[in-house]
Design a protein around this motif. Structure first.
Motif, PDB file in Angstrom:
ATOM      1  N   ASP A   1       7.977  13.036  16.832  1.00 38.00           N
ATOM      2  CA  ASP A   1       9.371  13.469  16.989  1.00 38.00           C
ATOM      3  C   ASP A   1      10.027  12.584  18.052  1.00 38.00           C
ATOM      4  O   ASP A   1      10.101  12.922  19.231  1.00 38.00           O
ATOM      5  CB  ASP A   1       9.394  14.944  17.397  1.00 38.00           C
ATOM      6  CG  ASP A   1      10.787  15.542  17.344  1.00 38.00           C
ATOM      7  OD1 ASP A   1      11.751  14.772  17.159  1.00 38.00           O
ATOM      8  OD2 ASP A   1      10.907  16.768  17.486  1.00 38.00           O
ATOM      9  N   ASP A   2      10.504  11.422  17.581  1.00 35.81           N
ATOM     10  CA  ASP A   2      11.004  10.385  18.495  1.00 35.81           C
ATOM     11  C   ASP A   2      12.516  10.398  18.673  1.00 35.81           C
ATOM     12  O   ASP A   2      13.107   9.450  19.184  1.00 35.81           O
ATOM     13  CB  ASP A   2      10.568   9.013  17.996  1.00 35.81           C
ATOM     14  CG  ASP A   2      11.077   8.729  16.583  1.00 35.81           C
ATOM     15  OD1 ASP A   2      11.834   9.565  16.026  1.00 35.81           O
ATOM     16  OD2 ASP A   2      10.718   7.671  16.030  1.00 35.81           O
ATOM     17  N   GLY A   3      13.155  11.475  18.238  1.00 34.69           N
ATOM     18  CA  GLY A   3      14.601  11.563  18.385  1.00 34.69           C
ATOM     19  C   GLY A   3      15.368  11.166  17.138  1.00 34.69           C
ATOM     20  O   GLY A   3      16.558  11.464  17.024  1.00 34.69           O
ATOM     21  N   THR A   4      14.694  10.496  16.202  1.00 34.61           N
ATOM     22  CA  THR A   4      15.353  10.164  14.934  1.00 34.61           C
ATOM     23  C   THR A   4      15.224  11.334  13.971  1.00 34.61           C
ATOM     24  O   THR A   4      14.375  12.220  14.149  1.00 34.61           O
ATOM     25  CB  THR A   4      14.708   8.922  14.294  1.00 34.61           C
ATOM     26  OG1 THR A   4      13.351   9.239  13.925  1.00 34.61           O
ATOM     27  CG2 THR A   4      14.700   7.750  15.263  1.00 34.61           C
ATOM     28  N   ALA A   5      16.055  11.322  12.937  1.00 39.88           N
ATOM     29  CA  ALA A   5      15.987  12.394  11.934  1.00 39.88           C
ATOM     30  C   ALA A   5      14.623  12.390  11.244  1.00 39.88           C
ATOM     31  O   ALA A   5      14.020  13.444  11.010  1.00 39.88           O
ATOM     32  CB  ALA A   5      17.108  12.229  10.911  1.00 39.88           C
ATOM     33  N   ARG A   6      14.122  11.192  10.909  1.00 36.36           N
ATOM     34  CA  ARG A   6      12.819  11.090  10.248  1.00 36.36           C
ATOM     35  C   ARG A   6      11.703  11.544  11.168  1.00 36.36           C
ATOM     36  O   ARG A   6      10.773  12.247  10.750  1.00 36.36           O
ATOM     37  CB  ARG A   6      12.584   9.641   9.812  1.00 36.36           C
ATOM     38  CG  ARG A   6      11.230   9.373   9.149  1.00 36.36           C
ATOM     39  CD  ARG A   6      11.055  10.169   7.883  1.00 36.36           C
ATOM     40  NE  ARG A   6       9.864   9.718   7.160  1.00 36.36           N
ATOM     41  CZ  ARG A   6       9.318  10.399   6.164  1.00 36.36           C
ATOM     42  NH1 ARG A   6       9.846  11.561   5.768  1.00 36.36           N
ATOM     43  NH2 ARG A   6       8.255   9.933   5.539  1.00 36.36           N
ATOM     44  N   GLY A   7      11.773  11.157  12.440  1.00 36.64           N
ATOM     45  CA  GLY A   7      10.752  11.572  13.385  1.00 36.64           C
ATOM     46  C   GLY A   7      10.726  13.083  13.558  1.00 36.64           C
ATOM     47  O   GLY A   7       9.652  13.693  13.625  1.00 36.64           O
ATOM     48  N   LYS A   8      11.895  13.680  13.626  1.00 35.35           N
ATOM     49  CA  LYS A   8      11.971  15.143  13.746  1.00 35.35           C
ATOM     50  C   LYS A   8      11.365  15.815  12.524  1.00 35.35           C
ATOM     51  O   LYS A   8      10.629  16.803  12.641  1.00 35.35           O
ATOM     52  CB  LYS A   8      13.427  15.560  13.930  1.00 35.35           C
ATOM     53  CG  LYS A   8      13.622  17.053  14.132  1.00 35.35           C
ATOM     54  CD  LYS A   8      15.090  17.381  14.398  1.00 35.35           C
ATOM     55  CE  LYS A   8      15.274  18.875  14.636  1.00 35.35           C
ATOM     56  NZ  LYS A   8      16.695  19.217  14.895  1.00 35.35           N
ATOM     57  N   GLU A   9      11.671  15.273  11.342  1.00 33.81           N
ATOM     58  CA  GLU A   9      11.153  15.822  10.088  1.00 33.81           C
ATOM     59  C   GLU A   9       9.632  15.727  10.037  1.00 33.81           C
ATOM     60  O   GLU A   9       8.938  16.697   9.676  1.00 33.81           O
ATOM     61  CB  GLU A   9      11.782  15.063   8.929  1.00 33.81           C
ATOM     62  CG  GLU A   9      11.371  15.524   7.549  1.00 33.81           C
ATOM     63  CD  GLU A   9      11.998  14.671   6.461  1.00 33.81           C
ATOM     64  OE1 GLU A   9      12.603  15.254   5.539  1.00 33.81           O
ATOM     65  OE2 GLU A   9      11.869  13.428   6.518  1.00 33.81           O
ATOM     66  N   LEU A  10       9.091  14.563  10.397  1.00 35.37           N
ATOM     67  CA  LEU A  10       7.642  14.382  10.367  1.00 35.37           C
ATOM     68  C   LEU A  10       6.939  15.264  11.400  1.00 35.37           C
ATOM     69  O   LEU A  10       5.907  15.871  11.107  1.00 35.37           O
ATOM     70  CB  LEU A  10       7.290  12.911  10.628  1.00 35.37           C
ATOM     71  CG  LEU A  10       7.494  11.934   9.470  1.00 35.37           C
ATOM     72  CD1 LEU A  10       7.240  10.511   9.944  1.00 35.37           C
ATOM     73  CD2 LEU A  10       6.580  12.280   8.303  1.00 35.37           C
ATOM     74  N   GLY A  11       7.493  15.319  12.605  1.00 35.87           N
ATOM     75  CA  GLY A  11       6.890  16.153  13.635  1.00 35.87           C
ATOM     76  C   GLY A  11       6.837  17.616  13.216  1.00 35.87           C
ATOM     77  O   GLY A  11       5.815  18.291  13.393  1.00 35.87           O
ATOM     78  N   ALA A  12       7.924  18.095  12.639  1.00 39.04           N
ATOM     79  CA  ALA A  12       7.973  19.492  12.197  1.00 39.04           C
ATOM     80  C   ALA A  12       6.972  19.744  11.073  1.00 39.04           C
ATOM     81  O   ALA A  12       6.296  20.786  11.048  1.00 39.04           O
ATOM     82  CB  ALA A  12       9.385  19.846  11.736  1.00 39.04           C
ATOM     83  N   ALA A  13       6.860  18.791  10.128  1.00 32.04           N
ATOM     84  CA  ALA A  13       5.934  18.967   9.009  1.00 32.04           C
ATOM     85  C   ALA A  13       4.493  18.993   9.491  1.00 32.04           C
ATOM     86  O   ALA A  13       3.682  19.810   9.020  1.00 32.04           O
ATOM     87  CB  ALA A  13       6.134  17.852   7.987  1.00 32.04           C
ATOM     88  N   VAL A  14       4.151  18.111  10.428  1.00 29.01           N
ATOM     89  CA  VAL A  14       2.785  18.094  10.944  1.00 29.01           C
ATOM     90  C   VAL A  14       2.482  19.396  11.674  1.00 29.01           C
ATOM     91  O   VAL A  14       1.392  19.978  11.521  1.00 29.01           O
ATOM     92  CB  VAL A  14       2.553  16.867  11.845  1.00 29.01           C
ATOM     93  CG1 VAL A  14       1.241  17.004  12.633  1.00 29.01           C
ATOM     94  CG2 VAL A  14       2.538  15.597  11.014  1.00 29.01           C
ATOM     95  N   ARG A  15       3.422  19.900  12.469  1.00 29.56           N
ATOM     96  CA  ARG A  15       3.194  21.186  13.149  1.00 29.56           C
ATOM     97  C   ARG A  15       2.961  22.298  12.129  1.00 29.56           C
ATOM     98  O   ARG A  15       2.085  23.157  12.325  1.00 29.56           O
ATOM     99  CB  ARG A  15       4.391  21.533  14.039  1.00 29.56           C
ATOM    100  CG  ARG A  15       4.510  20.680  15.287  1.00 29.56           C
ATOM    101  CD  ARG A  15       5.609  21.170  16.205  1.00 29.56           C
ATOM    102  NE  ARG A  15       6.010  20.120  17.144  1.00 29.56           N
ATOM    103  CZ  ARG A  15       7.025  19.290  16.964  1.00 29.56           C
ATOM    104  NH1 ARG A  15       7.798  19.404  15.882  1.00 29.56           N
ATOM    105  NH2 ARG A  15       7.285  18.345  17.853  1.00 29.56           N
ATOM    106  N   THR A  16       3.734  22.299  11.058  1.00 30.02           N
ATOM    107  CA  THR A  16       3.557  23.309  10.011  1.00 30.02           C
ATOM    108  C   THR A  16       2.182  23.185   9.369  1.00 30.02           C
ATOM    109  O   THR A  16       1.481  24.190   9.170  1.00 30.02           O
ATOM    110  CB  THR A  16       4.650  23.159   8.936  1.00 30.02           C
ATOM    111  OG1 THR A  16       5.920  23.410   9.527  1.00 30.02           O
ATOM    112  CG2 THR A  16       4.432  24.124   7.785  1.00 30.02           C
ATOM    113  N   CYS A  17       1.784  21.966   9.050  1.00 31.81           N
ATOM    114  CA  CYS A  17       0.486  21.755   8.414  1.00 31.81           C
ATOM    115  C   CYS A  17      -0.658  22.178   9.333  1.00 31.81           C
ATOM    116  O   CYS A  17      -1.632  22.805   8.882  1.00 31.81           O
ATOM    117  CB  CYS A  17       0.327  20.295   8.006  1.00 31.81           C
ATOM    118  SG  CYS A  17       1.380  19.767   6.636  1.00 31.81           S
TER     119      CYS A  17
END
Length: 361
Positions: free
Chosen positions: A302-318
């Protein structure tokens, strides 16, 4: 140790966990969750099994709810969209039916039937839409569930799923040959085979449609993600071995960590049970550490970009879903009629199976 099951009766009853199988750390530190869609899930999967002729109507009526197949998935993929969970639950129910068919083909010496089914499943995996009306219900039901699973993410994910399940089919073939020949694999060989027959990477792949995002290889293959995923699956496989050991000894099985330890390491049955428990407990401890590392990994994505936020959230969910697997698997083994061998008329023959070679009538 007790739990209040969600599911098999209208009035929940306390389920006792035998001391030899009790894991206080699971009961205390891994709270149990259940997807709110579960009641509809149970009803629709029961109907799907009937429509696809995967179990006889009388066995569905008597046993389906008590087998708790939908409870297992509803306790695992707790954040999945309803349609994703339904597809996963139907596929999981199919998997159990296929596993039973494989077992019965071995028990009744139906080698030609098994070879035919193995070939058909490989073909259906690559072109499921062409097998929806196959005369063998196990093939048609598989095709239906795969078509639905393939609808959620990209062709790249579908190809990965197919690659992983082709390996599962071949591992089942190795099990067929091992059991037919009475060959007990050594511990290392068994553990490698078990990762395939338990479909470790299939259940891990299904984390992604449940989270609503396909993970790039750089994320999915990173040790920070891959390690807790593997540990959650190893726990499930080894705990299954611990709980199913009496059933598998009664059925002359050769695939169980306990059986390999007795046969190849010279352990007594009691020592083997203790060794499996030790492995399970270490797995839980290691998962808790790996879970923290995975959460830090998600924070870094989650590096502040929209993609980073999306990936960080998905990994936390997984990773949260990986945690669910511990409690869901644990309670499933004490609530499902699949493991209540002492209540069966014949300890080597599950009462819910169909002994016919369904595809060859």
């Amino acid at each position: 140790m007790h739990a209040l099951p969600h599911g098999t009766t209208s009035t929940p009853m306390a389920v006792a966990v035998p001391p030899s199988l009790a894991l206080p750390v699971i009961e205390e530190s891994f709270p149990r969750h259940l997807h709110p869609y579960w009641p509809q899930l149970q009803e629709k999967t029961r109907r799907w099994l009937l429509e696809k002729r995967l179990m006889p109507a009388d066995k569905i009526a008597e046993y389906a709810d008590g087998l708790c197949y939908t409870d297992l998935m509803a306790g695992y993929y707790t954040g999945a969209p309803d349609d994703v969970l339904q597809a996963i639950a139907d596929y999981s129910a199919w998997f159990f039916v296929w596993d039973d068919r494989h077992d019965r083909d071995i028990v009744h010496g139906r080698a030609a039937d098994w070879r035919r089914l193995r070939s058909r499943l490989h073909t259906a995996l690559d072109s499921p839409q062409h097998h929806l009306n196959h005369r063998d219900p196990v093939v048609a039901g598989f095709a239906d569930s795969v078509v639905r699973l393939y609808s959620f993410l990209s062709p790249t994910w579908n190809a990965r799923f197919a690659r992983h399940f082709h390996a599962v089919i071949e591992a089942y073939d190795r099990e067929f040959r091992n059991r037919t020949e009475g060959y007990v694999p050594g511990v290392g060989e068994y553990l490698a085979l078990r990762r395939l027959t338990f479909a470790h990477w299939i259940w891990t792949d299904l984390l992604e449609p449940s989270a609503g995002l396909e993970l790039p290889d750089a994320v999915r293959k990173d040790p920070a993600y891959r390690r807790p995923a593997l540990l959650s699956q190893e726990f499930a496989a080894w705990y299954n071995d611990l709980c199913s050991l009496p059933k598998e000894i009664a059925g002359d099985e050769v695939h169980n960590l306990g059986i390999s330890l007795v046969t190849h390491e010279g352990m007594t049955l009691e020592e083997a049970v203790g060794d499996i428990r030790r492995r399970i407990e270490e797995c839980i401890t290691e998962f808790i550490e790996a879970e923290r590392a995975a959460e830090r990994f998600a924070d870094g994505l989650d590096d502040g970009t929209a993609r980073g936020k999306e990936l960080g959230a998905a990994v936390r969910t997984c990773v949260g879903t990986m945690r669910n697997w511990f409690s869901s698997v644990y309670w499933f083994h004490h609530e499902s009629g699949r493991y209540m061998v002492d209540s069966w008329a014949d300890r080597s023959t599950p009462p819910y199976v169909n002994n016919e070679a369904a595809g060859e009538k």
